[in-house]
Design a protein around this motif. Structure first.
Motif, short mmCIF file in Angstrom:
data_model
loop_
_atom_site.label_atom_id
_atom_site.label_comp_id
_atom_site.label_asym_id
_atom_site.label_seq_id
_atom_site.Cartn_x
_atom_site.Cartn_y
_atom_site.Cartn_z
N TYR A 178 31.95 37.40 52.86
CA TYR A 178 32.13 36.59 51.99
C TYR A 178 31.56 35.17 52.29
CZ TYR A 178 35.58 38.93 48.82
OH TYR A 178 35.80 40.12 48.17
N LYS A 179 31.31 34.90 53.52
CA LYS A 179 30.50 33.66 53.90
C LYS A 179 29.07 33.88 53.68
CE LYS A 179 33.47 32.26 57.72
NZ LYS A 179 33.90 32.12 59.18
N LYS A 180 28.75 35.02 53.65
CA LYS A 180 27.30 35.36 53.40
C LYS A 180 26.90 35.53 51.70
CE LYS A 180 26.69 38.18 57.57
NZ LYS A 180 26.33 39.32 58.00
N SER A 181 27.81 36.19 51.11
CA SER A 181 27.77 36.36 49.50
C SER A 181 29.23 36.42 48.96
CB SER A 181 27.07 37.66 49.34
OG SER A 181 27.01 37.76 47.80
N LEU A 182 29.36 36.00 47.88
CA LEU A 182 30.70 36.02 47.08
C LEU A 182 30.69 37.42 46.55
CD1 LEU A 182 30.88 32.51 45.28
CD2 LEU A 182 32.17 33.45 47.31
N GLY B 219 31.35 46.66 50.87
CA GLY B 219 32.00 47.48 52.13
C GLY B 219 33.50 47.79 51.72
N ALA B 220 34.28 47.34 52.50
CA ALA B 220 35.82 47.69 52.03
C ALA B 220 36.27 46.51 51.18
CB ALA B 220 36.65 47.51 53.43
N GLY B 221 35.56 45.48 51.03
CA GLY B 221 35.76 44.48 50.11
C GLY B 221 35.74 44.80 48.65
N LYS B 222 34.92 46.01 48.38
CA LYS B 222 35.00 46.54 46.85
C LYS B 222 36.41 47.14 46.65
CE LYS B 222 30.10 47.28 46.91
NZ LYS B 222 28.98 48.44 47.15
N LEU B 223 37.01 47.65 47.78
CA LEU B 223 38.39 48.43 47.38
C LEU B 223 39.37 47.40 47.47
CD1 LEU B 223 40.06 50.79 47.20
CD2 LEU B 223 39.89 51.14 49.45
N MET B 224 39.29 46.27 48.46
CA MET B 224 40.38 45.44 48.54
C MET B 224 40.46 44.32 47.62
SD MET B 224 42.06 46.81 51.20
CE MET B 224 42.12 48.12 52.29
N GLU B 225 39.53 43.73 47.17
CA GLU B 225 39.34 42.67 46.46
C GLU B 225 40.42 42.85 45.34
OE1 GLU B 225 36.12 41.18 43.75
OE2 GLU B 225 35.83 40.07 45.67
N PRO B 226 40.29 43.90 44.47
CA PRO B 226 41.21 44.10 43.26
C PRO B 226 42.56 44.18 43.46
CG PRO B 226 39.32 45.64 43.21
CD PRO B 226 39.14 45.06 44.54
N ILE B 227 42.85 44.45 44.94
CA ILE B 227 44.17 44.44 45.22
C ILE B 227 44.69 43.34 45.32
CG2 ILE B 227 46.04 45.33 46.88
CD1 ILE B 227 44.06 47.96 47.26
N VAL B 228 43.74 42.21 46.32
CA VAL B 228 44.27 41.13 46.60
C VAL B 228 44.27 40.27 45.33
CG1 VAL B 228 43.44 39.03 47.79
CG2 VAL B 228 43.17 41.10 48.83
N LEU B 229 43.52 40.20 44.38
CA LEU B 229 43.55 39.53 43.22
C LEU B 229 44.93 39.97 42.31
CD1 LEU B 229 39.96 39.82 41.83
CD2 LEU B 229 41.01 37.74 43.08
#
Length: 386
Positions: free
Chosen positions: A182-186, A190-200
């Motif tokens: 996320y520091k490189k791009s918003l 990787g794992a962010g595609k799966l985890m971001e919806p759960i975090v939101l």
């Protein structure tokens, strides 16, 4: 509805683990000793093996057993790896060794356990409890088959502790890599595609509606406890006997953390509504105060029991259905029980997510209650909203 059926069946079958998991194994040993006086049928022997298998699955362990090889003489050879054993005895100080140092033995009274000699004394591993053995290497048991020998302070790296460490490292790796990305791009990768919806989802549908404008200071805990419980629940579905969230000590620790955060971050209105509820005549305040105080402790108690009972019941039902295949040993059992096991296993995957969600949701509700701003009759502004 299906989850409730599973829970009820689990409670009816072996809810004795709620008192103490180790004591369940000891009580079972008493029953087996009584039944050993009469010859057992083949089906009864199979039932004993199934019960031993279930108890082994739900108990913590000082070694990590992946598989067990059954020998021709009926004994089993565990396949796995040892774990560090660390315990303190007031008479002989600190002891460190690997669990493989404990060797199986049977004392003069016929009690089977594992024993090791360290610093001039003998110590027994009996139903996953480390005890100081008698001078001759035996154990003293009461009429309930519970060992009365001196206990030691056990700081061992058990199977549950190992999985907690593995889960913590896994979370640090996953979310640490997400933070770097996320520091490189918003745009998540990787794992962010799966985890971001759960975090939101946790932020927008759990934290904000239940806590209000102060939700940010609780987000780190809510995210941590959700993924921590979720990963441990999923690990518990593996066939290695990893039953961490089915251990009441673990659920108690999680619930007590939620309890302390609630109490230490509560505002004055929260305490006012507990000890001297506004808007009520003082005789009613005297009646309501002890009820509210008791409610403070019932809330974390419901958290720990719900998580513990649901995960334990699911594990026991799945293990029971698998064991019934070997008890009945016919074509119908070979088809029906694997199918039921598969269906309930899928249900357990759903329960793994559901219990992580419920624990996080209720924690957020308690945090919101502790931070709620109240307006009472006669006050300017009336009821305030988040």
């Amino acid at each position: 509805m299906l989850k409730r059926v599973v829970l009820v069946l689990g409670f009816l079958s072996t809810f004795s683990i709620a008192n103490a998991q180790h004591e369940t194994a000891a009580a079972s040993a008493t029953q087996q000793e009584t039944e050993a006086k009469a010859p057992l049928s083949e089906k009864e022997k199979s039932m004993e093996e199934v019960n031993a298998f279930k108890q082994h699955h739900v108990l913590d362990g000082h070694s990590f057993t992946i598989l067990a090889k059954k020998n021709a003489d009926g004994t089993e050879t565990p396949i796995g790896f040892p774990l560090p054993v660390i315990f303190y005895d007031e008479a002989n100080g600190l002891h460190t060794m690997m669990s493989s140092a404990f060797q199986p033995t049977t004392d003069a009274h016929g009690n089977k356990f594992e024993i090791v000699e360290s610093k001039g004394a003998k110590y027994a591993l009996f139903h996953e409890r480390i005890l100081k053995a008698n001078a001759d290497g035996s154990l003293t048991l009461d009429e309930h088959h519970h060992a009365t020998n001196e206990k030691v302070w056990d700081f061992s790296l058990t199977k549950s502790v190992l999985m907690i460490i593995v889960t913590a490292l896994l979370m640090l790796w996953i979310f640490g890599s997400m933070a770097k990305n996320y520091k490189k791009s918003l745009v998540p990768s990787g794992a962010g595609k799966l985890m971001e919806p759960i975090v939101l989802f946790i932020r927008d549908d759990i934290a904000k509606p239940n806590i209000g404008h102060n939700y940010k200071k609780y987000m780190s805990y809510l995210l941590t406890v959700f993924f921590f419980i979720l990963f441990l629940n999923l690990f518990g579905l593996m066939p290695f006997g990893i039953n961490v969230t089915g251990n009441i000590a673990i659920t108690f620790a999680l619930a007590i953390i939620t309890f302390f955060i609630t109490q230490f971050t509560a505002n004055k209105h929260y305490w006012q509504h507990i000890f001297w509820m506004p808007g009520l005549p003082w005789p009613m305040k005297l009646i309501m105060m002890p009820i509210e105080v008791i409610g403070m402790f019932i809330k974390p108690f419901s958290l720990l029991i719900r998580l513990f009972a649901n995960m334990s019941a699911g594990h026991l039902i799945v293990m029971s259905l698998i064991g019934l295949i070997y008890v009945f040993k016919n074509v119908i059992a070979g088809v029906a029980f694997p199918f039921l096991t598969f269906v309930l296993y899928l249900l357990e995957v759903l329960v793994a997510f559901l219990q992580a969600y419920i624990f996080t949701m209720l924690s957020a509700v308690y945090f919101g209650m502790a931070n709620e701003e109240h307006g009472h009759e006669g006050e300017e502004g009336g009821l305030s909203t988040h």
